[in-house]
Design a protein around this motif. Sequence first.
Motif, PDB file in Angstrom:
ATOM      1  N   GLY A  44      28.203 -71.573  -3.219  1.00  0.00           N
ATOM      2  CA  GLY A  44      29.030 -70.857  -2.239  1.00  0.00           C
ATOM      3  C   GLY A  44      28.455 -69.509  -1.814  1.00  0.00           C
ATOM      4  O   GLY A  44      27.828 -68.795  -2.603  1.00  0.00           O
ATOM      5  N   TRP A 200      20.547 -62.434 -19.414  1.00  0.00           N
ATOM      6  CA  TRP A 200      19.668 -61.984 -20.510  1.00  0.00           C
ATOM      7  C   TRP A 200      19.215 -60.542 -20.265  1.00  0.00           C
ATOM      8  O   TRP A 200      18.368 -60.029 -20.975  1.00  0.00           O
ATOM      9  N   LEU A 222      31.447 -76.451 -14.198  1.00  0.00           N
ATOM     10  CA  LEU A 222      31.826 -77.175 -12.980  1.00  0.00           C
ATOM     11  C   LEU A 222      31.853 -78.655 -13.293  1.00  0.00           C
ATOM     12  O   LEU A 222      31.147 -79.117 -14.207  1.00  0.00           O
TER      13      LEU A 222
HETATM   14  P1  FAD Z   1      19.252 -66.739 -13.391  1.00  0.00           P
HETATM   15  O1  FAD Z   1      19.246 -67.864 -12.441  1.00  0.00           O
HETATM   16  O2  FAD Z   1      20.091 -66.898 -14.621  1.00  0.00           O
HETATM   17  O3  FAD Z   1      17.763 -66.453 -13.787  1.00  0.00           O
HETATM   18  C1  FAD Z   1      17.395 -65.609 -14.850  1.00  0.00           C
HETATM   19  C2  FAD Z   1      16.214 -66.260 -15.512  1.00  0.00           C
HETATM   20  O4  FAD Z   1      15.647 -65.368 -16.469  1.00  0.00           O
HETATM   21  C3  FAD Z   1      16.563 -67.533 -16.261  1.00  0.00           C
HETATM   22  O5  FAD Z   1      15.952 -68.644 -15.639  1.00  0.00           O
HETATM   23  C4  FAD Z   1      16.054 -67.279 -17.672  1.00  0.00           C
HETATM   24  O6  FAD Z   1      15.489 -68.423 -18.283  1.00  0.00           O
HETATM   25  C5  FAD Z   1      15.025 -66.174 -17.448  1.00  0.00           C
HETATM   26  N1  FAD Z   1      14.753 -65.365 -18.633  1.00  0.00           N
HETATM   27  C6  FAD Z   1      15.647 -64.851 -19.497  1.00  0.00           C
HETATM   28  N2  FAD Z   1      15.026 -64.165 -20.468  1.00  0.00           N
HETATM   29  C7  FAD Z   1      13.699 -64.248 -20.209  1.00  0.00           C
HETATM   30  C8  FAD Z   1      12.538 -63.749 -20.860  1.00  0.00           C
HETATM   31  N3  FAD Z   1      12.617 -63.023 -21.982  1.00  0.00           N
HETATM   32  N4  FAD Z   1      11.330 -64.034 -20.319  1.00  0.00           N
HETATM   33  C9  FAD Z   1      11.220 -64.775 -19.178  1.00  0.00           C
HETATM   34  N5  FAD Z   1      12.294 -65.261 -18.536  1.00  0.00           N
HETATM   35  C10 FAD Z   1      13.520 -65.005 -19.034  1.00  0.00           C
HETATM   36  N6  FAD Z   1      26.886 -67.510  -7.349  1.00  0.00           N
HETATM   37  C11 FAD Z   1      27.087 -67.552  -6.014  1.00  0.00           C
HETATM   38  O7  FAD Z   1      26.597 -66.685  -5.302  1.00  0.00           O
HETATM   39  N7  FAD Z   1      27.855 -68.542  -5.452  1.00  0.00           N
HETATM   40  C12 FAD Z   1      28.472 -69.497  -6.207  1.00  0.00           C
HETATM   41  O8  FAD Z   1      29.146 -70.385  -5.674  1.00  0.00           O
HETATM   42  C13 FAD Z   1      28.289 -69.454  -7.612  1.00  0.00           C
HETATM   43  N8  FAD Z   1      28.875 -70.376  -8.427  1.00  0.00           N
HETATM   44  C14 FAD Z   1      28.617 -70.356  -9.764  1.00  0.00           C
HETATM   45  C15 FAD Z   1      29.195 -71.336 -10.577  1.00  0.00           C
HETATM   46  C16 FAD Z   1      28.881 -71.385 -11.934  1.00  0.00           C
HETATM   47  C17 FAD Z   1      29.502 -72.433 -12.809  1.00  0.00           C
HETATM   48  C18 FAD Z   1      27.979 -70.441 -12.482  1.00  0.00           C
HETATM   49  C19 FAD Z   1      27.617 -70.489 -13.938  1.00  0.00           C
HETATM   50  C20 FAD Z   1      27.434 -69.434 -11.686  1.00  0.00           C
HETATM   51  C21 FAD Z   1      27.758 -69.379 -10.336  1.00  0.00           C
HETATM   52  N9  FAD Z   1      27.227 -68.393  -9.496  1.00  0.00           N
HETATM   53  C22 FAD Z   1      27.458 -68.432  -8.155  1.00  0.00           C
HETATM   54  C23 FAD Z   1      26.425 -67.301 -10.053  1.00  0.00           C
HETATM   55  C24 FAD Z   1      24.946 -67.531  -9.789  1.00  0.00           C
HETATM   56  O9  FAD Z   1      24.567 -68.768 -10.327  1.00  0.00           O
HETATM   57  C25 FAD Z   1      24.147 -66.406 -10.434  1.00  0.00           C
HETATM   58  O10 FAD Z   1      24.704 -65.151 -10.146  1.00  0.00           O
HETATM   59  C26 FAD Z   1      22.716 -66.425  -9.936  1.00  0.00           C
HETATM   60  O11 FAD Z   1      22.154 -67.703 -10.063  1.00  0.00           O
HETATM   61  C27 FAD Z   1      21.913 -65.399 -10.692  1.00  0.00           C
HETATM   62  O12 FAD Z   1      20.552 -65.586 -10.397  1.00  0.00           O
HETATM   63  P2  FAD Z   1      19.500 -64.792 -11.253  1.00  0.00           P
HETATM   64  O13 FAD Z   1      18.175 -65.110 -10.698  1.00  0.00           O
HETATM   65  O14 FAD Z   1      19.921 -63.374 -11.343  1.00  0.00           O
HETATM   66  O15 FAD Z   1      19.696 -65.361 -12.733  1.00  0.00           O
END
Ligand code: FAD
Length: 379
Positions: A44, A200, A222
Amino acid sequence: MIGVIGGGIIGVATAYELAKLGEEVVVFEKRYFGSGSTFRCASGIRAQFTDEANIKLMKYSIERWKELSEELGHNIMFQQTGYLFLATTEEEVEAFKKNIKLQNRFGVPTKLITPEEAKEIVPPLNVEEFLAGAWNPEDGKASPFHTLYAYKKAGEKLGVKFYPYTEVVWIDGGREHKWKIKTTKGEFEVDVIVNATNAWGSRINSMIGKDIVPITPFKHQLVKTEPLERGQIEPLVCPPAWNDSYVIQDGEDGGVICGTALEYKSDPDDVTPTYDFVKEVLKWAVKIIPALRHVHVVRQWAGHYAKTPDNNPAIGELVEDFYVAIGFSGHGFMMAPAVAQALAERIVKGRTKVPLDWEWYDPYRFERGELRTSAFQIG
Ligand code: FAD
Protein backbone atom coordinates in the motif's frame (compact mmCIF):
# COMPACT_ATOMS: atom_id res chain seq x y z
CA MET A 1 32.79 5.18 -1.81
CA ILE A 2 29.49 4.91 0.05
CA GLY A 3 28.51 1.76 1.94
CA VAL A 4 24.81 1.07 2.37
CA ILE A 5 23.92 -1.48 5.04
CA GLY A 6 20.60 -3.26 4.45
CA GLY A 7 19.15 -4.56 1.19
CA GLY A 8 15.48 -3.68 1.60
CA ILE A 9 13.65 -1.10 -0.45
CA ILE A 10 15.22 1.83 1.44
CA GLY A 11 18.82 0.62 1.04
CA VAL A 12 18.45 -0.45 -2.59
CA ALA A 13 16.57 2.69 -3.66
CA THR A 14 19.11 4.91 -1.85
CA ALA A 15 21.99 3.09 -3.55
CA TYR A 16 20.35 3.70 -6.93
CA GLU A 17 19.80 7.41 -6.20
CA LEU A 18 23.40 7.79 -5.01
CA ALA A 19 24.71 6.11 -8.16
CA LYS A 20 22.51 8.39 -10.25
CA LEU A 21 24.41 11.28 -8.69
CA GLY A 22 27.71 9.69 -9.73
CA GLU A 23 28.71 7.98 -6.48
CA GLU A 24 30.44 4.63 -6.17
CA VAL A 25 28.21 2.49 -3.96
CA VAL A 26 28.32 -0.92 -2.27
CA VAL A 27 25.30 -2.51 -0.56
CA PHE A 28 25.56 -5.22 2.11
CA GLU A 29 22.58 -7.49 2.80
CA LYS A 30 22.80 -10.25 5.36
CA ARG A 31 20.31 -12.51 3.55
CA TYR A 32 18.78 -12.03 0.11
CA PHE A 33 17.66 -8.62 -1.14
CA GLY A 34 14.11 -7.87 0.02
CA SER A 35 14.17 -10.59 2.71
CA GLY A 36 13.48 -8.13 5.57
CA SER A 37 10.14 -6.32 5.77
CA THR A 38 10.09 -5.30 2.11
CA PHE A 39 8.93 -8.58 0.57
CA ARG A 40 6.49 -9.03 3.47
CA CYS A 41 4.56 -5.80 3.07
CA ALA A 42 1.00 -5.22 1.90
CA SER A 43 2.05 -3.04 -1.07
CA GLY A 44 0.00 0.00 0.00
CA ILE A 45 0.95 3.58 -0.86
CA ARG A 46 -0.96 6.55 0.57
CA ALA A 47 -0.80 10.26 1.24
CA GLN A 48 -3.70 10.02 3.70
CA PHE A 49 -1.69 10.86 6.83
CA THR A 50 -2.80 13.16 9.64
CA ASP A 51 0.22 15.49 9.93
CA GLU A 52 1.88 17.94 7.57
CA ALA A 53 5.30 16.27 7.34
CA ASN A 54 4.04 12.83 6.31
CA ILE A 55 1.36 14.21 3.96
CA LYS A 56 3.92 16.37 2.11
CA LEU A 57 6.49 13.58 1.94
CA MET A 58 3.94 11.11 0.61
CA LYS A 59 2.44 13.55 -1.87
CA TYR A 60 5.93 13.86 -3.36
CA SER A 61 6.63 10.13 -3.07
CA ILE A 62 3.50 9.34 -5.12
CA GLU A 63 4.80 11.66 -7.85
CA ARG A 64 8.00 9.59 -7.85
CA TRP A 65 6.05 6.30 -7.84
CA LYS A 66 4.35 7.43 -11.06
CA GLU A 67 7.70 7.91 -12.82
CA LEU A 68 9.50 4.82 -11.61
CA SER A 69 8.48 2.14 -14.14
CA GLU A 70 9.72 4.28 -16.99
CA GLU A 71 12.80 5.62 -15.21
CA LEU A 72 13.93 2.21 -13.96
CA GLY A 73 13.03 0.39 -17.17
CA HIS A 74 10.85 -2.24 -15.51
CA ASN A 75 7.13 -2.36 -14.71
CA ILE A 76 6.78 -2.02 -10.94
CA MET A 77 2.99 -2.37 -11.21
CA PHE A 78 2.21 0.94 -9.57
CA GLN A 79 -1.53 1.56 -9.76
CA GLN A 80 -3.50 4.47 -8.35
CA THR A 81 -6.38 2.40 -7.08
CA GLY A 82 -6.96 4.57 -4.00
CA TYR A 83 -7.32 4.11 -0.25
CA LEU A 84 -10.78 4.04 1.30
CA PHE A 85 -11.01 4.63 5.06
CA LEU A 86 -14.43 3.97 6.56
CA ALA A 87 -15.99 5.65 9.61
CA THR A 88 -18.32 3.80 11.97
CA THR A 89 -19.21 6.68 14.38
CA GLU A 90 -20.04 10.38 14.15
CA GLU A 91 -16.81 11.20 16.05
CA GLU A 92 -14.83 9.37 13.39
CA VAL A 93 -16.65 11.24 10.62
CA GLU A 94 -15.61 14.51 12.30
CA ALA A 95 -12.00 13.29 12.57
CA PHE A 96 -12.06 12.31 8.87
CA LYS A 97 -13.29 15.79 7.95
CA LYS A 98 -10.43 17.38 9.88
CA ASN A 99 -7.85 15.13 8.24
CA ILE A 100 -9.30 15.69 4.79
CA LYS A 101 -9.05 19.45 5.26
CA LEU A 102 -5.38 19.12 6.18
CA GLN A 103 -4.66 16.78 3.26
CA ASN A 104 -6.48 19.08 0.81
CA ARG A 105 -4.34 21.99 2.06
CA PHE A 106 -1.26 20.21 0.76
CA GLY A 107 -2.82 19.20 -2.55
CA VAL A 108 -4.00 15.69 -1.67
CA PRO A 109 -7.48 15.36 -3.19
CA THR A 110 -9.11 13.22 -0.46
CA LYS A 111 -12.87 13.68 -0.13
CA LEU A 112 -15.64 12.50 2.14
CA ILE A 113 -17.96 10.05 0.39
CA THR A 114 -21.23 8.34 1.27
CA PRO A 115 -21.57 4.60 1.90
CA GLU A 116 -23.36 4.31 -1.45
CA GLU A 117 -20.42 5.95 -3.24
CA ALA A 118 -18.07 3.60 -1.37
CA LYS A 119 -20.03 0.63 -2.67
CA GLU A 120 -19.64 1.84 -6.22
CA ILE A 121 -15.88 1.81 -5.73
CA VAL A 122 -15.81 -1.55 -3.90
CA PRO A 123 -18.89 -3.52 -5.05
CA PRO A 124 -18.76 -6.37 -2.48
CA LEU A 125 -18.33 -3.96 0.48
CA ASN A 126 -20.64 -4.35 3.49
CA VAL A 127 -21.71 -0.71 3.87
CA GLU A 128 -24.34 -1.23 6.51
CA GLU A 129 -22.22 -0.25 9.49
CA PHE A 130 -20.41 2.67 7.88
CA LEU A 131 -21.44 6.32 7.99
CA ALA A 132 -18.91 7.77 5.53
CA GLY A 133 -15.62 7.16 3.78
CA ALA A 134 -12.42 9.14 3.26
CA TRP A 135 -11.40 8.46 -0.34
CA ASN A 136 -8.22 9.46 -2.10
CA PRO A 137 -8.11 8.06 -5.63
CA GLU A 138 -4.42 9.03 -5.97
CA ASP A 139 -3.27 6.58 -3.29
CA GLY A 140 -2.41 3.14 -4.57
CA LYS A 141 -0.20 0.09 -4.54
CA ALA A 142 2.84 -1.37 -6.29
CA SER A 143 4.61 -4.69 -6.33
CA PRO A 144 7.33 -4.86 -3.64
CA PHE A 145 9.05 -7.59 -5.65
CA HIS A 146 9.12 -5.75 -8.97
CA THR A 147 10.00 -2.44 -7.32
CA LEU A 148 13.01 -3.79 -5.46
CA TYR A 149 14.13 -5.72 -8.54
CA ALA A 150 13.75 -2.62 -10.72
CA TYR A 151 15.78 -0.38 -8.39
CA LYS A 152 18.46 -3.06 -8.05
CA LYS A 153 18.80 -3.69 -11.78
CA ALA A 154 18.92 0.04 -12.50
CA GLY A 155 21.51 0.45 -9.73
CA GLU A 156 23.64 -2.35 -11.17
CA LYS A 157 23.61 -0.63 -14.56
CA LEU A 158 25.01 2.46 -12.85
CA GLY A 159 27.77 0.39 -11.24
CA VAL A 160 26.36 -0.31 -7.75
CA LYS A 161 27.86 -3.49 -6.25
CA PHE A 162 25.30 -5.54 -4.34
CA TYR A 163 26.54 -8.14 -1.83
CA PRO A 164 23.87 -10.65 -0.78
CA TYR A 165 24.44 -12.94 2.22
CA THR A 166 26.99 -10.47 3.55
CA GLU A 167 26.30 -9.51 7.14
CA VAL A 168 27.90 -6.43 8.66
CA VAL A 169 29.34 -7.56 11.97
CA TRP A 170 31.42 -4.57 13.06
CA ILE A 171 32.27 -0.98 12.14
CA ASP A 172 35.46 0.94 12.98
CA GLY A 173 36.85 4.33 12.13
CA GLY A 174 34.98 7.45 11.13
CA ARG A 175 35.90 11.11 11.61
CA GLU A 176 39.07 11.87 9.65
CA HIS A 177 39.58 8.17 8.84
CA LYS A 178 37.61 6.06 6.45
CA TRP A 179 34.97 3.78 7.90
CA LYS A 180 36.03 0.13 8.09
CA ILE A 181 33.07 -2.20 7.66
CA LYS A 182 33.75 -5.74 8.77
CA THR A 183 31.43 -8.26 7.09
CA THR A 184 31.10 -12.03 6.91
CA LYS A 185 32.67 -11.73 3.42
CA GLY A 186 35.64 -9.57 4.37
CA GLU A 187 36.50 -5.95 5.20
CA PHE A 188 35.56 -2.88 3.18
CA GLU A 189 36.67 0.75 3.47
CA VAL A 190 34.11 3.45 2.72
CA ASP A 191 33.87 7.23 3.16
CA VAL A 192 30.18 7.37 4.10
CA ILE A 193 27.81 4.83 5.65
CA VAL A 194 24.02 4.64 5.30
CA ASN A 195 22.30 2.47 7.87
CA ALA A 196 19.15 1.18 6.14
CA THR A 197 18.50 -1.86 8.31
CA ASN A 198 15.13 -0.70 9.69
CA ALA A 199 14.10 -3.25 12.37
CA TRP A 200 17.79 -4.09 12.92
CA GLY A 201 18.74 -0.41 12.91
CA SER A 202 19.68 -0.13 16.60
CA ARG A 203 22.19 -2.97 16.30
CA ILE A 204 24.10 -1.17 13.57
CA ASN A 205 23.96 2.15 15.47
CA SER A 206 25.36 0.35 18.55
CA MET A 207 28.43 -0.65 16.53
CA ILE A 208 29.47 3.01 16.46
CA GLY A 209 28.37 3.61 20.07
CA LYS A 210 25.30 5.68 19.08
CA ASP A 211 22.28 3.63 19.99
CA ILE A 212 20.03 6.68 20.27
CA VAL A 213 17.13 5.71 18.01
CA PRO A 214 14.77 3.52 20.04
CA ILE A 215 13.33 0.94 17.65
CA THR A 216 11.03 -1.83 18.80
CA PRO A 217 10.36 -4.53 16.20
CA PHE A 218 6.75 -5.76 16.26
CA LYS A 219 5.75 -8.85 14.33
CA HIS A 220 2.94 -8.04 11.87
CA GLN A 221 1.27 -10.58 9.66
CA LEU A 222 -0.87 -10.92 6.57
CA VAL A 223 -2.97 -13.60 4.95
CA LYS A 224 -3.76 -13.81 1.26
CA THR A 225 -6.66 -15.51 -0.49
CA GLU A 226 -6.77 -17.42 -3.72
CA PRO A 227 -6.88 -15.14 -6.80
CA LEU A 228 -10.22 -13.42 -7.42
CA GLU A 229 -11.46 -11.65 -10.50
CA ARG A 230 -9.79 -8.24 -10.60
CA GLY A 231 -11.70 -5.02 -10.02
CA GLN A 232 -13.60 -5.94 -6.86
CA ILE A 233 -11.46 -4.72 -3.96
CA GLU A 234 -8.90 -2.66 -5.86
CA PRO A 235 -8.38 0.10 -3.24
CA LEU A 236 -7.04 -0.58 0.20
CA VAL A 237 -10.18 -0.62 2.38
CA CYS A 238 -9.81 0.06 6.10
CA PRO A 239 -12.27 0.84 8.88
CA PRO A 240 -9.74 2.06 11.49
CA ALA A 241 -12.20 1.39 14.35
CA TRP A 242 -12.23 -2.30 13.45
CA ASN A 243 -8.82 -2.97 14.91
CA ASP A 244 -7.13 -1.11 12.03
CA SER A 245 -8.03 -4.04 9.78
CA TYR A 246 -7.69 -3.79 6.03
CA VAL A 247 -8.16 -5.66 2.77
CA ILE A 248 -6.56 -4.98 -0.60
CA GLN A 249 -6.57 -6.96 -3.82
CA ASP A 250 -3.05 -7.85 -4.95
CA GLY A 251 -2.23 -5.74 -8.00
CA GLU A 252 -0.65 -8.70 -9.77
CA ASP A 253 -2.66 -11.89 -9.21
CA GLY A 254 -5.94 -10.61 -7.67
CA GLY A 255 -5.62 -12.48 -4.34
CA VAL A 256 -6.94 -10.47 -1.39
CA ILE A 257 -4.35 -9.47 1.20
CA CYS A 258 -5.83 -9.02 4.68
CA GLY A 259 -4.20 -7.37 7.70
CA THR A 260 -5.15 -6.38 11.24
CA ALA A 261 -3.41 -4.79 14.20
CA LEU A 262 -2.59 -7.93 16.15
CA GLU A 263 1.09 -7.42 16.88
CA TYR A 264 3.78 -8.94 19.06
CA LYS A 265 7.12 -7.60 20.21
CA SER A 266 9.56 -9.95 18.56
CA ASP A 267 13.10 -10.46 17.36
CA PRO A 268 13.18 -9.29 13.72
CA ASP A 269 14.77 -12.58 12.68
CA ASP A 270 11.69 -14.48 13.92
CA VAL A 271 9.18 -14.54 11.06
CA THR A 272 7.10 -17.52 12.20
CA PRO A 273 3.39 -16.86 11.55
CA THR A 274 0.84 -17.55 14.32
CA TYR A 275 -2.58 -19.22 14.14
CA ASP A 276 -4.33 -16.67 16.38
CA PHE A 277 -3.61 -14.05 13.72
CA VAL A 278 -5.54 -16.05 11.11
CA LYS A 279 -8.61 -16.18 13.37
CA GLU A 280 -8.41 -12.49 14.23
CA VAL A 281 -7.78 -11.14 10.73
CA LEU A 282 -10.50 -13.25 9.11
CA LYS A 283 -13.04 -12.15 11.72
CA TRP A 284 -12.57 -8.55 10.50
CA ALA A 285 -12.05 -9.28 6.81
CA VAL A 286 -15.42 -11.03 6.45
CA LYS A 287 -17.11 -8.18 8.31
CA ILE A 288 -15.70 -5.75 5.72
CA ILE A 289 -16.32 -7.99 2.69
CA PRO A 290 -18.86 -10.71 3.66
CA ALA A 291 -18.30 -12.67 0.42
CA LEU A 292 -14.73 -13.44 1.56
CA ARG A 293 -16.37 -16.10 3.75
CA HIS A 294 -16.49 -18.29 0.62
CA VAL A 295 -12.89 -17.77 -0.44
CA HIS A 296 -9.85 -19.88 0.48
CA VAL A 297 -6.84 -18.47 2.30
CA VAL A 298 -3.77 -19.78 0.53
CA ARG A 299 -0.90 -18.00 2.27
CA GLN A 300 0.10 -16.44 5.55
CA TRP A 301 3.36 -14.70 6.40
CA ALA A 302 4.98 -12.46 8.99
CA GLY A 303 7.36 -9.53 8.96
CA HIS A 304 8.09 -6.58 11.24
CA TYR A 305 7.05 -3.01 11.80
CA ALA A 306 10.18 -1.26 13.08
CA LYS A 307 8.43 1.09 15.47
CA THR A 308 9.82 4.24 17.00
CA PRO A 309 8.03 5.83 19.99
CA ASP A 310 6.16 8.25 17.69
CA ASN A 311 5.81 5.89 14.72
CA ASN A 312 7.82 8.25 12.53
CA PRO A 313 11.12 7.11 11.00
CA ALA A 314 14.52 8.47 11.95
CA ILE A 315 16.21 10.00 8.90
CA GLY A 316 19.40 12.04 8.96
CA GLU A 317 23.07 12.18 9.90
CA LEU A 318 23.85 10.40 13.16
CA VAL A 319 27.53 11.31 13.26
CA GLU A 320 29.70 12.79 10.55
CA ASP A 321 29.40 10.68 7.38
CA PHE A 322 27.11 8.14 9.01
CA TYR A 323 23.44 8.42 8.02
CA VAL A 324 20.33 6.55 9.12
CA ALA A 325 16.96 5.89 7.46
CA ILE A 326 15.38 3.45 9.89
CA GLY A 327 12.33 2.87 12.10
CA PHE A 328 9.73 3.19 9.34
CA SER A 329 6.95 1.91 11.63
CA GLY A 330 5.00 0.26 8.80
CA HIS A 331 5.46 2.94 6.09
CA GLY A 332 8.87 2.30 4.57
CA PHE A 333 7.70 0.88 1.27
CA MET A 334 5.49 3.83 0.36
CA MET A 335 8.06 6.39 1.53
CA ALA A 336 11.07 4.81 -0.15
CA PRO A 337 11.13 6.75 -3.44
CA ALA A 338 11.04 10.13 -1.67
CA VAL A 339 13.32 9.19 1.23
CA ALA A 340 15.94 7.59 -1.02
CA GLN A 341 16.13 10.61 -3.28
CA ALA A 342 16.21 13.08 -0.37
CA LEU A 343 18.93 11.20 1.47
CA ALA A 344 21.10 10.72 -1.61
CA GLU A 345 20.82 14.41 -2.55
CA ARG A 346 21.62 15.50 0.99
CA ILE A 347 24.68 13.25 1.16
CA VAL A 348 26.05 14.27 -2.24
CA LYS A 349 24.88 17.87 -2.67
CA GLY A 350 24.12 18.92 0.90
CA ARG A 351 20.56 19.89 -0.08
CA THR A 352 17.46 18.38 -1.70
CA LYS A 353 14.36 19.49 -3.50
CA VAL A 354 12.35 16.69 -1.88
CA PRO A 355 9.94 18.18 0.69
CA LEU A 356 11.32 16.07 3.53
CA ASP A 357 11.18 17.82 6.90
CA TRP A 358 14.59 16.87 8.39
CA GLU A 359 13.64 18.40 11.73
CA TRP A 360 10.51 16.22 11.98
CA TYR A 361 12.45 12.99 11.30
CA ASP A 362 15.58 14.03 13.26
CA PRO A 363 17.16 10.90 14.82
CA TYR A 364 18.14 12.96 17.90
CA ARG A 365 14.53 13.91 18.77
CA PHE A 366 14.11 10.90 21.08
CA GLU A 367 17.20 11.81 23.11
CA ARG A 368 15.80 15.34 23.47
CA GLY A 369 12.40 13.95 24.49
CA GLU A 370 10.70 15.69 21.55
CA LEU A 371 8.27 13.16 20.20
CA ARG A 372 6.22 14.03 17.12
CA THR A 373 2.49 13.46 16.69
CA SER A 374 2.19 9.75 16.12
CA ALA A 375 2.11 8.89 12.40
CA PHE A 376 -1.25 7.42 11.40
CA GLN A 377 -0.72 3.67 11.26
CA ILE A 378 -2.93 0.74 10.26
CA GLY A 379 -2.66 -3.07 10.47
P1 FAD B 1 13.89 -4.01 5.29
O1 FAD B 1 13.15 -4.40 4.08
O2 FAD B 1 13.55 -4.74 6.55
O3 FAD B 1 15.41 -4.17 4.97
C1 FAD B 1 16.42 -4.12 5.96
C2 FAD B 1 17.43 -5.16 5.58
O4 FAD B 1 18.58 -5.03 6.40
C3 FAD B 1 16.94 -6.58 5.74
O5 FAD B 1 16.84 -7.21 4.48
C4 FAD B 1 17.97 -7.23 6.65
O6 FAD B 1 18.26 -8.57 6.31
C5 FAD B 1 19.18 -6.31 6.47
N1 FAD B 1 20.13 -6.35 7.57
C6 FAD B 1 19.85 -6.32 8.89
N2 FAD B 1 20.98 -6.37 9.61
C7 FAD B 1 22.00 -6.44 8.72
C8 FAD B 1 23.41 -6.53 8.85
N3 FAD B 1 24.01 -6.56 10.05
N4 FAD B 1 24.16 -6.59 7.73
C9 FAD B 1 23.58 -6.57 6.49
N5 FAD B 1 22.25 -6.48 6.33
C10 FAD B 1 21.46 -6.42 7.42
N6 FAD B 1 4.88 -0.38 4.23
C11 FAD B 1 4.22 0.36 3.32
O7 FAD B 1 4.70 1.41 2.94
N7 FAD B 1 3.00 -0.05 2.84
C12 FAD B 1 2.39 -1.19 3.28
O8 FAD B 1 1.29 -1.54 2.83
C13 FAD B 1 3.06 -1.97 4.26
N8 FAD B 1 2.51 -3.12 4.75
C14 FAD B 1 3.22 -3.88 5.62
C15 FAD B 1 2.66 -5.08 6.08
C16 FAD B 1 3.39 -5.92 6.91
C17 FAD B 1 2.79 -7.20 7.40
C18 FAD B 1 4.71 -5.56 7.29
C19 FAD B 1 5.52 -6.46 8.18
C20 FAD B 1 5.26 -4.34 6.88
C21 FAD B 1 4.52 -3.50 6.06
N9 FAD B 1 5.03 -2.28 5.61
C22 FAD B 1 4.34 -1.53 4.71
C23 FAD B 1 6.32 -1.79 6.11
C24 FAD B 1 7.41 -1.99 5.08
O9 FAD B 1 7.48 -3.35 4.74
C25 FAD B 1 8.74 -1.53 5.67
O10 FAD B 1 8.61 -0.28 6.29
C26 FAD B 1 9.79 -1.42 4.58
O11 FAD B 1 9.85 -2.60 3.82
C27 FAD B 1 11.12 -1.10 5.20
O12 FAD B 1 12.12 -1.24 4.22
P2 FAD B 1 13.62 -1.19 4.69
O13 FAD B 1 14.45 -1.28 3.48
O14 FAD B 1 13.80 -0.03 5.60
O15 FAD B 1 13.77 -2.47 5.64
